[in-house]
Design a protein around this motif. Sequence first.
Motif, PDB file in Angstrom:
ATOM      1  N   THR A  40      -4.963 -11.488   4.580  1.00  0.00           N
ATOM      2  CA  THR A  40      -4.745 -10.050   4.431  1.00  0.00           C
ATOM      3  C   THR A  40      -3.331  -9.724   3.980  1.00  0.00           C
ATOM      4  O   THR A  40      -3.119  -8.782   3.215  1.00  0.00           O
ATOM      5  N   LEU A  76      -5.847  -7.368  11.373  1.00  0.00           N
ATOM      6  CA  LEU A  76      -5.422  -6.019  11.750  1.00  0.00           C
ATOM      7  C   LEU A  76      -3.944  -5.817  11.454  1.00  0.00           C
ATOM      8  O   LEU A  76      -3.530  -4.786  10.912  1.00  0.00           O
ATOM      9  N   ALA A  77      -3.139  -6.828  11.806  1.00  0.00           N
ATOM     10  CA  ALA A  77      -1.700  -6.723  11.565  1.00  0.00           C
ATOM     11  C   ALA A  77      -1.345  -7.005  10.105  1.00  0.00           C
ATOM     12  O   ALA A  77      -0.351  -6.488   9.588  1.00  0.00           O
ATOM     13  N   ILE A 132      -0.674  -3.976   7.186  1.00  0.00           N
ATOM     14  CA  ILE A 132       0.524  -3.170   7.449  1.00  0.00           C
ATOM     15  C   ILE A 132       1.776  -4.039   7.438  1.00  0.00           C
ATOM     16  O   ILE A 132       2.795  -3.686   6.830  1.00  0.00           O
ATOM     17  N   GLY A 177      -1.086  -1.061   2.798  1.00  0.00           N
ATOM     18  CA  GLY A 177      -1.431  -1.757   4.033  1.00  0.00           C
ATOM     19  C   GLY A 177      -2.003  -0.826   5.084  1.00  0.00           C
ATOM     20  O   GLY A 177      -2.970  -1.175   5.777  1.00  0.00           O
ATOM     21  N   VAL A 178      -1.418   0.354   5.199  1.00  0.00           N
ATOM     22  CA  VAL A 178      -1.929   1.349   6.154  1.00  0.00           C
ATOM     23  C   VAL A 178      -3.352   1.749   5.796  1.00  0.00           C
ATOM     24  O   VAL A 178      -4.231   1.858   6.659  1.00  0.00           O
ATOM     25  N   THR A 229      -6.033  -0.852   6.781  1.00  0.00           N
ATOM     26  CA  THR A 229      -6.208  -1.119   8.209  1.00  0.00           C
ATOM     27  C   THR A 229      -7.533  -0.621   8.773  1.00  0.00           C
ATOM     28  O   THR A 229      -8.123  -1.284   9.639  1.00  0.00           O
ATOM     29  N   THR A 282     -10.246   6.737   4.333  1.00  0.00           N
ATOM     30  CA  THR A 282     -10.142   6.060   5.627  1.00  0.00           C
ATOM     31  C   THR A 282     -11.526   5.855   6.257  1.00  0.00           C
ATOM     32  O   THR A 282     -11.844   4.769   6.749  1.00  0.00           O
TER      33      THR A 282
END
Length: 463
Positions: A33, A154-155, A158, A307-308, A311, A364
């Motif tokens: 990712t 997940l990390a 971002i 990146g945001v 997520t 989103t």
Amino acid sequence: MTAAPTHLKLQPEFYLLVFLVSIGFFMQGLDTTIINTALPAMATSLQEDPLKMHGVVISYVLAVAACIPLSGWFSDRFGVRNTFFAAIVIFTTASIGCALSNSFNTLIIFRVLQGIGGAFLLPVGRLAMLRIIPREQFLSAMSTMSLAGLLGPLAGPILGGWLVEYASWHWIFLINVPIGLLGMLVTFKAMPNVTEASVKSFDLSGFVLLAIAMIGMALGIENIASTEVSKSLSIGLLISGFIAALIYAYHAHTHQNALFRSRLFKNKIYSIGVLGNFFARFGSNAVPFLLPLMLQVAFNMEPFMTGVMLTPIVIGSLVSKPIIRPILQRTGYRSILIVNTLLIGLCIASFALHTADTPTWLRTLHFFVFGVINSLQFVAMNTFTLKDLPQQDASSGNSFLSMIMMLSMSIGIAVAGTLLNTFTNYFNQAHITQAFHYTLICLGLMNIVTMIIFLQIPKDFKD
């Protein structure tokens, strides 16, 4: 067909083992990712076209796929703990090499080495769980491992966007170093060094045939639309890959020590699961590669914001984990795989509706829905494929499934890259958004067609 044992909750004695396997999953997920978000910045630094950076992803994935057949034999011969420990060492060391790379070719070399280490991480970890954890707790173990492992993805988006925008893309590889050190420390405490009493000699000729088949098909597809590689060479690679695959099919049927004996595919459930995993992952695995490029190259979004925006896909995957087991127990594998495959195809194709002006809340929500159904698909397919394998076939069956999963990812990204470059050449750079849209529609349609495979699951198949 005999019903499988009732699924039970994972017992505490296996928590540390699942945590250790999750570390390997975490490293792979974080790496994947992070690098997808960083590709445009890496292209600028290395003076490459961002639309042709899929080679950085494919080199890693293809190395994983090519070396996975080694994982079962090495685990049987040297033990799951020793093999897993060596894999973490190689992966961590290669990550340092990637971070220090100052040219595209050097980066590719270290990505291949990183892939060799990655080839052992998840399959050997999953094999350890298959051998140590009781079958009735296996679904719970897989779900728990996937839940913990998704912390990496997940990390990743971002963290990758932040590092690229405020530091340097080199740091996306250095982040693996402390995680790798933790894995090394935990390995000897959590994982028994389970071995096989007798191990057959390694099938070197079969390994070479498989490597030629995978590399030929993936590179042939990747370069078929390239202006830098001749069409005859690309077609030659494809033909060589298919021929090698056919020769290996005969080899698997006749060679006593074949890496993957043909008897594996006499199990109808396993055969359907392998085919489904191979084709149903083309589009799903290409989406994490395509979306960051579309957001940054076509919509001019900054790396951190990209990146945001990505997520929600991982959050959707996390949200789906607690509901996967109840859904499977209620609907069964056949129904969920047929319906969900259709939904994923429609979802991928509908990404073509996105433009630079798409409201953030809608984008989103769309990404979140994809994360939910994609996670459900992967866990359902993996568990379905492995659940009826006899114990003596667990090692080779697990390794073959892992190889197919990574080969599918490399071919899926190669197909996506080829489609994107083809449509870009057709529409030209001024209409780059249309090139992304048509690529996503094609990938969605591919996924929908895959539903035919899951229609072959017997109607009387019981969970």
